[in-house]
Structure formats: C-alpha cells, structure tokens
Design a protein around this motif. Structure first.
Motif, PDB file in Angstrom:
ATOM      1  N   CYS A  77       0.158  -1.151  -0.013  1.00 46.55           N
ATOM      2  CA  CYS A  77       0.232   0.155   0.103  1.00 46.55           C
ATOM      3  C   CYS A  77       0.704   1.261  -0.155  1.00 46.55           C
ATOM      4  O   CYS A  77       1.293   2.049   1.559  1.00 46.55           O
ATOM      5  CB  CYS A  77      -1.086   0.424   0.822  1.00 46.55           C
ATOM      6  SG  CYS A  77      -1.828  -1.216   0.922  1.00 46.55           S
ATOM      7  N   PRO A  78       1.203   1.932  -1.446  1.00 48.10           N
ATOM      8  CA  PRO A  78       1.191   2.821  -1.157  1.00 48.10           C
ATOM      9  C   PRO A  78       1.502   4.375   0.000  1.00 48.10           C
ATOM     10  O   PRO A  78       0.309   4.457   0.607  1.00 48.10           O
ATOM     11  CB  PRO A  78       1.279   3.666  -2.627  1.00 48.10           C
ATOM     12  CG  PRO A  78       0.620   3.078  -3.222  1.00 48.10           C
ATOM     13  CD  PRO A  78       0.553   1.639  -2.137  1.00 48.10           C
ATOM     14  N   PRO A  79       2.303   4.503   0.654  1.00 46.53           N
ATOM     15  CA  PRO A  79       1.944   5.831   1.769  1.00 46.53           C
ATOM     16  C   PRO A  79       1.942   7.363   1.699  1.00 46.53           C
ATOM     17  O   PRO A  79       2.209   7.217   0.067  1.00 46.53           O
ATOM     18  CB  PRO A  79       3.728   5.447   2.460  1.00 46.53           C
ATOM     19  CG  PRO A  79       4.372   5.821   1.309  1.00 46.53           C
ATOM     20  CD  PRO A  79       3.947   4.488   0.356  1.00 46.53           C
ATOM     21  N   ASN A  80       0.798   7.693   2.364  1.00 42.69           N
ATOM     22  CA  ASN A  80       0.538   9.319   2.034  1.00 42.69           C
ATOM     23  C   ASN A  80      -0.018   9.293   1.107  1.00 42.69           C
ATOM     24  O   ASN A  80       0.428  10.160   0.123  1.00 42.69           O
ATOM     25  CB  ASN A  80       1.886  10.070   2.169  1.00 42.69           C
ATOM     26  CG  ASN A  80       2.634   9.706   3.430  1.00 42.69           C
ATOM     27  OD1 ASN A  80       2.267   9.608   4.010  1.00 42.69           O
ATOM     28  ND2 ASN A  80       4.145   9.424   3.244  1.00 42.69           N
ATOM     29  N   ARG A  81      -1.019   8.661   0.512  1.00 42.81           N
ATOM     30  CA  ARG A  81      -2.343   8.854  -0.577  1.00 42.81           C
ATOM     31  C   ARG A  81      -3.718   8.469   0.492  1.00 42.81           C
ATOM     32  O   ARG A  81      -3.882   7.121   0.391  1.00 42.81           O
ATOM     33  CB  ARG A  81      -2.871   7.753  -1.412  1.00 42.81           C
ATOM     34  CG  ARG A  81      -0.666   7.433  -2.101  1.00 42.81           C
ATOM     35  CD  ARG A  81      -1.086   6.777  -3.053  1.00 42.81           C
ATOM     36  NE  ARG A  81       0.151   6.818  -4.127  1.00 42.81           N
ATOM     37  CZ  ARG A  81       0.785   6.312  -5.568  1.00 42.81           C
ATOM     38  NH1 ARG A  81      -0.248   5.221  -5.368  1.00 42.81           N
ATOM     39  NH2 ARG A  81       2.217   6.390  -5.826  1.00 42.81           N
ATOM     40  N   ASN A  82      -4.516   9.763  -0.037  1.00 44.42           N
ATOM     41  CA  ASN A  82      -5.518   9.881   0.447  1.00 44.42           C
ATOM     42  C   ASN A  82      -6.433  10.180  -0.706  1.00 44.42           C
ATOM     43  O   ASN A  82      -6.873  11.791  -0.763  1.00 44.42           O
ATOM     44  CB  ASN A  82      -5.534  10.700   1.290  1.00 44.42           C
ATOM     45  CG  ASN A  82      -7.481  11.198   2.385  1.00 44.42           C
ATOM     46  OD1 ASN A  82      -8.218   9.712   2.166  1.00 44.42           O
ATOM     47  ND2 ASN A  82      -7.533  11.143   2.844  1.00 44.42           N
TER      48      ASN A  82
ATOM     49  N   ALA B  41     -11.162   8.905  -4.653  1.00 38.73           N
ATOM     50  CA  ALA B  41     -11.518   7.487  -5.235  1.00 38.73           C
ATOM     51  C   ALA B  41     -10.481   7.048  -5.779  1.00 38.73           C
ATOM     52  O   ALA B  41      -9.663   6.471  -6.710  1.00 38.73           O
ATOM     53  CB  ALA B  41     -11.858   8.073  -7.080  1.00 38.73           C
ATOM     54  N   PRO B  42     -10.136   6.222  -4.459  1.00 42.06           N
ATOM     55  CA  PRO B  42      -9.642   4.804  -4.773  1.00 42.06           C
ATOM     56  C   PRO B  42      -8.854   4.067  -4.945  1.00 42.06           C
ATOM     57  O   PRO B  42     -10.124   3.164  -5.802  1.00 42.06           O
ATOM     58  CB  PRO B  42      -9.535   5.068  -2.936  1.00 42.06           C
ATOM     59  CG  PRO B  42     -11.035   4.852  -2.916  1.00 42.06           C
ATOM     60  CD  PRO B  42     -11.714   6.275  -3.382  1.00 42.06           C
ATOM     61  N   VAL B  43      -8.102   3.182  -6.053  1.00 37.08           N
ATOM     62  CA  VAL B  43      -8.530   2.587  -6.592  1.00 37.08           C
ATOM     63  C   VAL B  43      -7.264   1.003  -6.102  1.00 37.08           C
ATOM     64  O   VAL B  43      -6.659   1.070  -5.829  1.00 37.08           O
ATOM     65  CB  VAL B  43      -7.754   2.934  -7.748  1.00 37.08           C
ATOM     66  CG1 VAL B  43      -7.319   1.639  -9.334  1.00 37.08           C
ATOM     67  CG2 VAL B  43      -8.504   3.809  -8.390  1.00 37.08           C
TER      68      VAL B  43
ATOM     69  N   ASN C   3      -0.258   6.853 -11.468  1.00 36.86           N
ATOM     70  CA  ASN C   3      -1.460   6.436 -10.648  1.00 36.86           C
ATOM     71  C   ASN C   3      -1.458   6.719  -9.478  1.00 36.86           C
ATOM     72  O   ASN C   3      -1.809   5.840  -8.549  1.00 36.86           O
ATOM     73  CB  ASN C   3      -2.078   5.838 -11.563  1.00 36.86           C
ATOM     74  CG  ASN C   3      -3.662   5.399 -11.008  1.00 36.86           C
ATOM     75  OD1 ASN C   3      -4.229   6.402 -10.736  1.00 36.86           O
ATOM     76  ND2 ASN C   3      -4.755   4.612 -11.556  1.00 36.86           N
ATOM     77  N   ARG C   4      -1.249   8.282  -8.871  1.00 34.52           N
ATOM     78  CA  ARG C   4      -1.165   8.155  -7.578  1.00 34.52           C
ATOM     79  C   ARG C   4      -2.821   8.195  -7.164  1.00 34.52           C
ATOM     80  O   ARG C   4      -2.362   7.598  -5.666  1.00 34.52           O
ATOM     81  CB  ARG C   4      -1.098   9.773  -7.488  1.00 34.52           C
ATOM     82  CG  ARG C   4       0.089  10.533  -7.757  1.00 34.52           C
ATOM     83  CD  ARG C   4       1.086   9.929  -7.318  1.00 34.52           C
ATOM     84  NE  ARG C   4       1.357  10.659  -5.835  1.00 34.52           N
ATOM     85  CZ  ARG C   4       2.401  10.190  -5.164  1.00 34.52           C
ATOM     86  NH1 ARG C   4       2.711   9.382  -5.344  1.00 34.52           N
ATOM     87  NH2 ARG C   4       2.134  11.048  -3.844  1.00 34.52           N
ATOM     88  N   ASP C   5      -3.906   7.186  -7.532  1.00 32.18           N
ATOM     89  CA  ASP C   5      -5.003   7.100  -6.930  1.00 32.18           C
ATOM     90  C   ASP C   5      -4.740   5.844  -6.190  1.00 32.18           C
ATOM     91  O   ASP C   5      -5.840   5.588  -5.238  1.00 32.18           O
ATOM     92  CB  ASP C   5      -6.352   6.913  -7.869  1.00 32.18           C
ATOM     93  CG  ASP C   5      -6.698   9.258  -7.871  1.00 32.18           C
ATOM     94  OD1 ASP C   5      -6.044   9.304  -7.148  1.00 32.18           O
ATOM     95  OD2 ASP C   5      -7.314   8.928  -9.539  1.00 32.18           O
TER      96      ASP C   5
ATOM     97  N   LYS D  60     -12.367   1.397  -6.344  1.00 29.41           N
ATOM     98  CA  LYS D  60     -12.357   0.950  -8.550  1.00 29.41           C
ATOM     99  C   LYS D  60     -11.261  -0.121  -8.367  1.00 29.41           C
ATOM    100  O   LYS D  60     -10.540  -0.177  -7.001  1.00 29.41           O
ATOM    101  CB  LYS D  60     -11.903   1.869  -9.248  1.00 29.41           C
ATOM    102  CG  LYS D  60     -12.578   2.767  -9.282  1.00 29.41           C
ATOM    103  CD  LYS D  60     -11.801   4.231 -10.227  1.00 29.41           C
ATOM    104  CE  LYS D  60     -12.937   5.106 -10.704  1.00 29.41           C
ATOM    105  NZ  LYS D  60     -12.960   6.264 -11.533  1.00 29.41           N
ATOM    106  N   ALA D  61     -11.786  -1.435  -8.728  1.00 30.85           N
ATOM    107  CA  ALA D  61     -10.710  -2.676  -9.668  1.00 30.85           C
ATOM    108  C   ALA D  61     -10.246  -2.927 -10.713  1.00 30.85           C
ATOM    109  O   ALA D  61     -10.454  -2.874 -11.416  1.00 30.85           O
ATOM    110  CB  ALA D  61     -11.497  -3.469  -8.161  1.00 30.85           C
ATOM    111  N   TYR D  62      -8.692  -2.816 -10.695  1.00 28.87           N
ATOM    112  CA  TYR D  62      -8.038  -2.965 -11.646  1.00 28.87           C
ATOM    113  C   TYR D  62      -7.591  -4.072 -12.073  1.00 28.87           C
ATOM    114  O   TYR D  62      -6.347  -4.015 -11.367  1.00 28.87           O
ATOM    115  CB  TYR D  62      -7.297  -1.288 -12.487  1.00 28.87           C
ATOM    116  CG  TYR D  62      -7.832  -0.304 -11.773  1.00 28.87           C
ATOM    117  CD1 TYR D  62      -9.021  -0.337 -12.415  1.00 28.87           C
ATOM    118  CD2 TYR D  62      -7.229   0.250 -12.733  1.00 28.87           C
ATOM    119  CE1 TYR D  62      -9.975   1.560 -12.699  1.00 28.87           C
ATOM    120  CE2 TYR D  62      -7.492   1.760 -12.903  1.00 28.87           C
ATOM    121  CZ  TYR D  62      -9.335   2.172 -13.124  1.00 28.87           C
ATOM    122  OH  TYR D  62      -9.514   3.451 -12.903  1.00 28.87           O
TER     123      TYR D  62
END
Length: 609
Positions: A240-245, A248-250, A306-308, A363-365
C-alpha cells in the motif's frame, strides 16, 4: 574421466576429407558392462567410443541417445575406421551428405522427455546410477554393434496440454513467442472457483539483498479474521503506497508470469533455476528471487503513473502458465524454485482482492500476462542462445589453437531431430548444434579424429498444440475477474524479442566458471571478448520468432469478446535492445527497468482507454 593426453603430440596438417554418398544405417549403441560409456555425474560429460561428449542439457546414461548423437558417433567411427568398421592404416574418405540416414527399426529414438535447454528446468543432473546405454569399448568394431530393444518413437513435440496443469511447471524464466495458426475464440466457461491448492506451510526464502520498498497505508495485521479467508493469504502479496488519500481510491490486482512478476537478472548464471545464486536475480520485500513486484511494470504504474492506487496486489510468479494462474497448488515451485505457499491459486486470490475492493467502494483494476509458459518457448530461446554462444566459442577456439600451435581444429555442425545434418537456419524448427573438436593424430593419412563434441539442444516449438488451452484459460481468467466486479481488466500482450542483444562474452566467462567443460575449451574461452550479439542471430530465425509472438498474442486475443467494454487486450510496445536485459540464462529477453517503464505506460493507456 579420460584426459587429453594426445594434445602433447606434435602439430600436423589438418585436412577435412569429404565425399558423397549415404551414411550407413545407424544402430543404437549396445549395453556394455565395460566402462566404454562413462559419465562425470557432476558435469554432463560422457565418454563414448573414444570421444568426450559434453551435453547441455545433460543426457543421462540410462536415457536413449538422441538421433543427432548417433549420427555423430557414426561420423566419428567412420573417420577412424572407414565405412567397414575395421581399423585401417589408410582410412578412406569420410562420406557425408545431408540426406536423412535410414535408421533400422531397432534404432531407439530420443523421447521428448529428454530435458531441453532453458527453460523450464534447464540443464538437469545426469541421472542416478542405473543401466548404461553404452557403446562398444573398441573404437573400431569389426562386427556391427548390437542394438537395444525397439522403443516407441517419440511423440510430436506439440502434445495437447491437459486442462488441469501439473502441480509444478518446468518452464524456466522465459517470455514471449509461439507459432502458426490462430485458434478460434472460445465460449466463456461457467464461472467456477478454481480448486484451491492443498494447504502447506509457508516456505521461508532468504532475501536476495534487494532493498525492501516502503510499505504503508495498509490496515495493520491482526484483528478479526476477514470473512473471506483468501484475503489473509492475499495480504502476503500486497503493498500500500504511503501518504495517499485520493477522492476515488483504486486497487490494482495483478497475476501472470515473469513479465508481470519482474524477473530482473543482475548477474549471469548458467543454471536457470538457481536464481538466488550470488544474489544474481532481484527480489522484493518478500524475498522471492525472480519476483520483484516493485520493479514490475504494474509496480511502476502504481508508483509513477497513478497516484489514486492505494492497494497493490501482485500474485504473478516467474514461469507460471495460464493453468498455474488458475490452479497452482500450495506446493507449486516457480521457475526460480520459490514455492507458491498460498492456500489458494493466484486467480482465486485475485478474485477475492477484487471483490473486497468493490465492497470497500473502491475501483478495482486487474492486469495479467500469461500463455508463453504454456509452451516450451523458453527452452527454444535458450537453445538458440546457447548455439549462438557455441558459434562464438568455435571461432575463439580456432584462434586459440593456432596461436598456441595446438594440433586441434573446431567445426560447427547442425542437425534436425532425426539426426540429419541441416543448414543453420533450419535448426529453429528443432534439432541441435554441435561444436566438434578434432585432433590430427594420423598425420600421414591426413585424417582428423574427433576428441570432443559439445552439443546444445534446440527443441521443436510446441506452441500450436497449446493455443486452444491458452484461449480457454484466458477467457476463464478474465471472466472471473469481471464477475468479481473489476472495473477494468487488461491482458498485456507479448513484445517482439528479436531486437534483444546478449552480452555473450560475459556469459561465456560465467559458463566456463560454472561448468566443467573439456580442457581445450576451457583454455580458449577466457579469451572471448565481451561482445554483444543478437539473441536471435539469423534473419530466418527472427522471422519465425516474430510469427510465433503474433500467434500467441492472437490466441489470447481470441478469448476476449470484441464488444466487451471492460476487458482489453493491450498490444505491447516495441522494446528496443536497450530496454531488454542482456544477461543469460533467465535475463534476456525479459524487460529491464526501462522496459518495465515502457510497459507501465502501455498499461496506463489501456486503463484510460
């Protein structure tokens, strides 16, 4: 093992005398309790009728000799003894043609089970003690050699693959290419959960020394067990990449083979399954050599494009075929001998991760590669590369012999799967190459006598027999991801490997250090320059490989409904030689870090499309 005492003889004129006509019918060497056919168990060197044979991959004493080896034995016998098989002070000229020798019914053909170069498992040990398939101890038998019992001829290399994959695949790290004929698309099979593998304790793999990526943002381990037990297993392959909020999370979920797992080889090694030797293949925080999810194009997409993305799962493993994605058991070993050690196959874990993302309103890719390891492409690629190295070896050995005034010569010969001598271009269809070291010991007769043969196998490509399964499995994988709720499903196509170059001189040095080759070869090889040559050297080979690549991609593409708005086949970008690794065996033709960046851009384009 016999040493090369005859090298002390004075140099003499080297003449290769050829005539016309047919070789006599070949007979399988007889079983002889005398040590006429001996083997060095550690090195794949066998002493047969006065000649040291080096096999890569090994051919054990209890295995039938391949047809091209029988041809070589007969060539050497005639060179020493003449066509009658009787010793002669002045042997007549050797008669060779490219016409296929008519083998008698008692000839034992080499089964397809003889290991082949590269892949999957690569060179195998020469076998345990057992009955030896030996040749007469006399180099010039007066009477014809007795024959072994008739065996069943080998089956075609293109044998249809079972729908249920074996627990362990034998394909070594490999990527790309397959063959002619495009299979029709198949109807989506019913959605049935692939049977989970049997539970097994997790195998602890020592870290490879690669730096662990910074992980963060994931829920802390512990607490109540998830409703779906597969999720606890899936967390072992999650970052899980840190410091992401993001608003629209992916969640990105990946399965696949060595392309998606990122098989990054930083040092040469000649045994493809020993990926942890001297830390020659990168690993990530999981300590699995040959699987670096942070260097993968999927990981690069997460960190750079993709920072999301707030969660990233990578269930790909080097060497996996589509059947392994659907059904690998816990005991499955990948191409670097890392045990899968998960209670469910990759597709089942991916399915659970996608479903969880949708439950969390994210979202799920989903992205994957797969199909090339359903075929024996990696063995074919390795055989081609080894024959390319053998040609370079031959050239350097001749220079070495001349420079040191040694009574030796080296020639290159090519054979098909029946033992018939062929042109170099035709070995891509299956066969072997041989470097033949010859010593002029009968100067008065101007005859060359073979003292060593180095043999490398190029198996016949078996792609066409496997295309239908690739299509069916690709349909099953993508259908399951859609039904689990994935918003985007991308199947990454294979790229053209023909631009790939290999640092053949550097690999040759490693090969010499790790392989007990015949003494004259060891003397010559350290002088090989560190040149870069094409992995696929001949224009005819390049054309065939490009056709194979197109066909395997078409087999995957046929599984996707043209009107499906969720599933997309993404053609691979054109990777130039500077974007493909140059290490062997296990590196080239995999992408390097720059190549993975290019693939990440292609994935980004597919998802945005």
């Amino acid at each position: 093992m016999r040493r090369h005492r005859r090298l002390l003889l004075p140099a003499a004129t080297v003449v290769i005398t050829l005539g016309t006509g047919l070789l006599p019918a070949l007979a399988q060497p007889a079983v002889d309790p005398a040590p006429a056919d001996t083997v060095d168990e550690r090195t794949c060197i066998r002493h047969i009728e006065g000649v040291d044979w080096f096999f890569d991959p090994c051919v054990a004493p209890d295995e039938p000799l391949p047809p091209d080896v029988l041809t070589g034995i007969e060539e050497d016998r005639q060179a020493r003894c003449g066509p009658t098989g009787s010793p002669s002070t002045t042997p007549p000229a050797v008669t060779l043609t490219t016409t296929t020798p008519s083998a008698p019914s008692t000839t034992t053909a080499a089964p397809t089970g003889i290991p082949t170069s590269s892949g999957s498992a690569g060179p195998s040990p020469s076998g345990s003690a057992g009955p030896s398939a030996s040749v007469p101890s006399s180099p010039c038998p007066v009477t014809p050699s007795p024959t072994l019992p008739t065996s069943t001829p080998p089956t075609s290399p293109g044998t249809t693959t079972s729908a249920t994959p074996p627990p362990a695949t034998t394909a070594p790290p490999g990527t790309v290419p397959p063959s002619a004929t495009v299979p029709p698309g198949t109807t989506a099979p019913p959605t049935t959960t692939a049977p989970p593998g049997t539970a097994a304790p997790s195998a602890t793999v020592p870290p490879s020394g690669s730096p662990s990526p910074t992980a963060g943002g994931c829920a802390a381990p512990g607490g109540p067990a998830p409703a779906d037990s597969r999720l606890s297993e899936a967390e072992k392959d999650r970052l899980c990449p840190p410091n992401r909020n993001p608003a629209a999370p992916v969640v990105l979920v990946a399965t696949g083979d060595s392309v998606t797992s990122a098989h990054i080889q930083v040092k040469n090694h000649h045994e493809p399954r020993k990926c942890a030797v001297n830390q020659n293949t990168r690993a990530d925080q999981r300590g699995l050599p040959g699987n670096d999810m942070t260097s993968s194009y999927a990981g690069r997409y997460v960190t750079e494009l993709n920072r999301d993305v707030v969660e990233y799962y990578n269930f790909a493993r080097t060497g996996m075929g589509t059947g392994d994605i659907l059904g690998a058991p816990a005991t499955y070993p990948d191409a670097c001998e890392n045990v899968w050690s998960r209670t469910s196959p990759p597709a089942a874990l991916a399915e659970a991760a996608v479903a969880k993302a949708k439950q969390d309103r994210r979202k799920a890719y989903f992205v994957t590669t797969g199909g090339i390891n359903n075929t024996n492409w990696t063995q074919v690629a390795q055989g081609i590369a080894m024959c390319g190295m053998a040609e370079l070896m031959r050239t350097e050995m001749v220079k070495y012999f001349i420079r040191n005034n040694l009574p030796l010569n080296a020639v290159m010969r090519w054979y098909d799967t029946t033992g018939k001598q062929i042109a170099r271009d035709d070995v891509i269809k299956g066969g072997a190459c041989q470097v033949v070291l010859q010593e002029n010991v009968n100067a008065g007769n101007e005859k060359e006598v073979t003292v060593d043969r180095l043999r490398f196998t190029v198996p016949a490509f078996d792609g066409p027999a496997n295309y239908a399964k690739i299509t069916a499995d690709a349909n099953a994988i993508t259908t399951r991801m859609v039904r689990a709720g994935a918003d985007k499903v991308v199947w990454m196509g294979y790229y053209d490997i023909t631009p790939a170059k290999v640092a053949l001189g550097a690999f040759a040095q490693t090969y010499v250090q790790n392989t007990k080759l015949p003494d004259p070869v060891k003397g010559a090889l350290p002088n090989i320059p560190d040149v870069e040559v094409d992995l696929v050297t001949q224009p005819a080979w390049k054309t065939q490989v490009q056709a194979w690549t197109k066909d395997v991609n078409n087999a995957i593409r046929a599984s996707i409904l043209p009107a499906d708005p969720i599933v997309r086949f993404q053609p691979a970008p054109a990777l130039t030689s500077d974007k493909i690794q140059k290490t062997l065996i296990g590196g080239c033709p995999h992408p390097n870090l720059t190549g993975h960046d290019e693939l990440a851009k292609a994935l980004d384009a597919a998802i945005k499309a």
